[in-house]
Design a protein around this motif. Structure first.
Motif, PDB file in Angstrom:
ATOM      1  N   VAL A  63       1.414   9.231  17.704  1.00 32.23           N
ATOM      2  CA  VAL A  63       0.713   8.181  16.941  1.00 32.23           C
ATOM      3  C   VAL A  63       1.593   6.952  16.743  1.00 32.23           C
ATOM      4  N   ILE A  64       0.930   5.825  16.513  1.00 32.20           N
ATOM      5  CA  ILE A  64       1.655   4.582  16.213  1.00 32.20           C
ATOM      6  C   ILE A  64       2.199   4.661  14.786  1.00 32.20           C
ATOM      7  N   VAL A  65       3.486   4.386  14.619  1.00 24.48           N
ATOM      8  CA  VAL A  65       4.018   4.337  13.247  1.00 24.48           C
ATOM      9  C   VAL A  65       4.374   2.924  12.826  1.00 24.48           C
ATOM     10  N   ALA A  66       4.442   2.010  13.776  1.00 26.54           N
ATOM     11  CA  ALA A  66       4.701   0.611  13.423  1.00 26.54           C
ATOM     12  C   ALA A  66       4.364  -0.254  14.620  1.00 26.54           C
ATOM     13  N   ARG A  67       4.186  -1.532  14.353  1.00 28.27           N
ATOM     14  CA  ARG A  67       3.923  -2.463  15.455  1.00 28.27           C
ATOM     15  C   ARG A  67       5.048  -3.472  15.508  1.00 28.27           C
ATOM     16  N   ARG A  68       5.121  -4.160  16.608  1.00 25.08           N
ATOM     17  CA  ARG A  68       6.182  -5.121  16.764  1.00 25.08           C
ATOM     18  C   ARG A  68       6.149  -6.141  15.619  1.00 25.08           C
ATOM     19  N   GLU A  69       4.946  -6.601  15.295  1.00 26.53           N
ATOM     20  CA  GLU A  69       4.851  -7.659  14.273  1.00 26.53           C
ATOM     21  C   GLU A  69       4.640  -7.125  12.854  1.00 26.53           C
ATOM     22  N   ILE A  70       4.268  -5.850  12.732  1.00 24.97           N
ATOM     23  CA  ILE A  70       4.087  -5.243  11.394  1.00 24.97           C
ATOM     24  C   ILE A  70       4.909  -3.957  11.364  1.00 24.97           C
ATOM     25  N   PRO A  71       5.959  -3.906  10.520  1.00 25.98           N
ATOM     26  CA  PRO A  71       6.894  -2.774  10.633  1.00 25.98           C
ATOM     27  C   PRO A  71       6.380  -1.476  10.026  1.00 25.98           C
ATOM     28  N   THR A  72       5.079  -1.261  10.062  1.00 26.95           N
ATOM     29  CA  THR A  72       4.535  -0.003   9.560  1.00 26.95           C
ATOM     30  C   THR A  72       3.163   0.221  10.155  1.00 26.95           C
ATOM     31  N   SER A  73       2.581   1.379   9.806  1.00 25.97           N
ATOM     32  CA  SER A  73       1.216   1.710  10.176  1.00 25.97           C
ATOM     33  C   SER A  73       0.618   2.382   8.956  1.00 25.97           C
ATOM     34  N   TYR A  74      -0.652   2.716   9.029  1.00 26.90           N
ATOM     35  CA  TYR A  74      -1.296   3.428   7.934  1.00 26.90           C
ATOM     36  C   TYR A  74      -0.505   4.684   7.544  1.00 26.90           C
ATOM     37  N   HIS A  75      -0.205   5.555   8.546  1.00 24.26           N
ATOM     38  CA  HIS A  75       0.452   6.830   8.227  1.00 24.26           C
ATOM     39  C   HIS A  75       1.801   6.637   7.531  1.00 24.26           C
ATOM     40  N   LEU A  76       2.597   5.721   8.066  1.00 23.59           N
ATOM     41  CA  LEU A  76       3.946   5.540   7.514  1.00 23.59           C
ATOM     42  C   LEU A  76       3.874   4.982   6.090  1.00 23.59           C
ATOM     43  N   ALA A  77       3.054   3.945   5.900  1.00 20.58           N
ATOM     44  CA  ALA A  77       2.966   3.313   4.576  1.00 20.58           C
ATOM     45  C   ALA A  77       2.433   4.311   3.543  1.00 20.58           C
ATOM     46  N   VAL A  78       1.469   5.136   3.946  1.00 21.96           N
ATOM     47  CA  VAL A  78       0.887   6.096   3.006  1.00 21.96           C
ATOM     48  C   VAL A  78       1.919   7.126   2.547  1.00 21.96           C
ATOM     49  N   VAL A  79       2.688   7.679   3.476  1.00 23.25           N
ATOM     50  CA  VAL A  79       3.631   8.720   3.026  1.00 23.25           C
ATOM     51  C   VAL A  79       4.765   8.109   2.195  1.00 23.25           C
ATOM     52  N   VAL A  80       5.196   6.914   2.586  1.00 19.22           N
ATOM     53  CA  VAL A  80       6.270   6.265   1.817  1.00 19.22           C
ATOM     54  C   VAL A  80       5.767   5.961   0.403  1.00 19.22           C
ATOM     55  N   ASP A  81       4.568   5.386   0.305  1.00 22.57           N
ATOM     56  CA  ASP A  81       4.048   5.020  -1.018  1.00 22.57           C
ATOM     57  C   ASP A  81       3.676   6.226  -1.863  1.00 22.57           C
ATOM     58  N   ASP A  82       3.058   7.241  -1.261  1.00 27.05           N
ATOM     59  CA  ASP A  82       2.711   8.422  -2.054  1.00 27.05           C
ATOM     60  C   ASP A  82       3.983   9.009  -2.673  1.00 27.05           C
ATOM     61  N   ALA A  83       5.077   8.972  -1.920  1.00 30.83           N
ATOM     62  CA  ALA A  83       6.341   9.509  -2.441  1.00 30.83           C
ATOM     63  C   ALA A  83       6.906   8.581  -3.526  1.00 30.83           C
ATOM     64  N   LEU A  84       6.977   7.281  -3.204  1.00 33.42           N
ATOM     65  CA  LEU A  84       7.552   6.314  -4.164  1.00 33.42           C
ATOM     66  C   LEU A  84       6.789   6.280  -5.475  1.00 33.42           C
TER      67      LEU A  84
END
Ligand code: GLU
Length: 291
Positions: free
Chosen positions: A195-216
């Protein structure tokens, strides 16, 4: 005792509909029943599709519904640095790789392979898995393409991540709306391919941002739609390789349209704003979604 923390996490890329109302109200009900916390998170990393107007609409609709959440509201677009730090870790640990194939390249590659009789795997949403080619690109070639400004996305090397996790993963899923009992569900991240975890112009994706934020944000209970059930497998793997704590989950039923299909953000008549303008009262919305 630590308080249970719930969240409602809409994306301002369209109008809220009855399905969102159910999700928001269920989170509120559970937070109240457990004297827990309810947070609101605006998932606006897709800066091309998310707009301030849709965001304002979310606040308007949720206030009208009677939702009350803690301030401040976390807006993901204000925290790209945090997601980038998680991405950097995945890059350093060689759990992601730059994927250069465009949608057209992928389609052509798969068509060619299928013509030769090979069955191509698809993810639970029906999207073909990303071909393995780019994983094998020599570092020099990757660097050259990036320096040449070739478009790319960072994809999770799911095999490497599963190997790093080193054990079968599972998550705790509640069995019904009362969150009275749980069962373990096997996480199947491989079903999604790389799966995509980030894009060149956006350093995240839905999956990555969700797990980071749910934890934070210390989210202990993730209550969201059934449509995200199998995505939880990928998120569980990301939590594991990033050393993040796990939440428990409840994936609730979806509110379907009159045609029996999942509601979409372009369906005007089940939109909360349209219902409000038609004179529907908030308590009728609760009833309409089955409370
Ligand atoms: N932002 C996602 C959506 O609006 C929901 C994410 C989640 O609940 O994990 O569909």
């Amino acid at each position: 005792m630590t308080l249970l923390t719930f969240r409602f996490a809409p994306s301002p890329n369209g109008e809220l509909h009855l399905g969102h109302a159910y999700s928001a109200l269920l989170n509120q009900k559970l937070a109240k029943a457990t004297a827990g916390r309810l947070l609101l998170r605006i998932e606006d990393i897709d800066t091309t599709r998310c707009t301030p107007e849709f965001e304002a609409g979310i606040f308007r609709d949720l206030r009208w519904l009677g939702l009350d959440w803690e301030e401040p509201v976390r807006r993901q677009s204000e925290h790209f640095d945090v997601y980038e730090a998680a991405l950097d870790r995945l890059i350093r640990e060689e759990l992601v790789y730059p994927a250069f194939m465009s949608r057209g390249d992928i389609r052509a590659f798969i068509a060619d392979s299928e013509k030769r009789g090979r069955h191509w795997p698809r993810d639970p949403d029906g999207v073909p898995h990303y071909p393995a080619q780019d994983k094998a690109l020599p570092i020099k070639e990757r660097k050259r393409r990036i320096a040449d400004n070739a478009p790319f996305a960072w994809r999770l090397d799911v095999e490497a991540a599963v190997a790093r996790a080193g054990k079968p993963l599972a998550w705790a899923e509640f069995t019904d709306e009362t969150l009275g009992a749980m069962r373990p569900v096997e996480a199947r991240p491989r079903d999604w391919g790389d799966v995509i975890v980030a894009r060149r112009e956006i350093p995240t994706s839905y999956h990555l941002a969700v797990v980071v934020d749910d934890a934070l944000q210390g989210i202990s209970r993730v209550v969201r739609g059934q449509d995200l059930f199998s995505a939880t497998g990928v998120q569980r793997l990301l939590q594991e390789v990033l050393g993040l704590p796990q939440s428990s989950y409840f994936h609730h039923r979806l509110i379907l349209g009159p045609d029996g299909r999942k509601l979409s953000k372009s369906l005007g008549d089940s939109g909360l704003a349209a219902l409000r303008e038609a004179g529907v009262q908030p308590n009728e919305i609760s009833r309409l979604v089955g409370f």
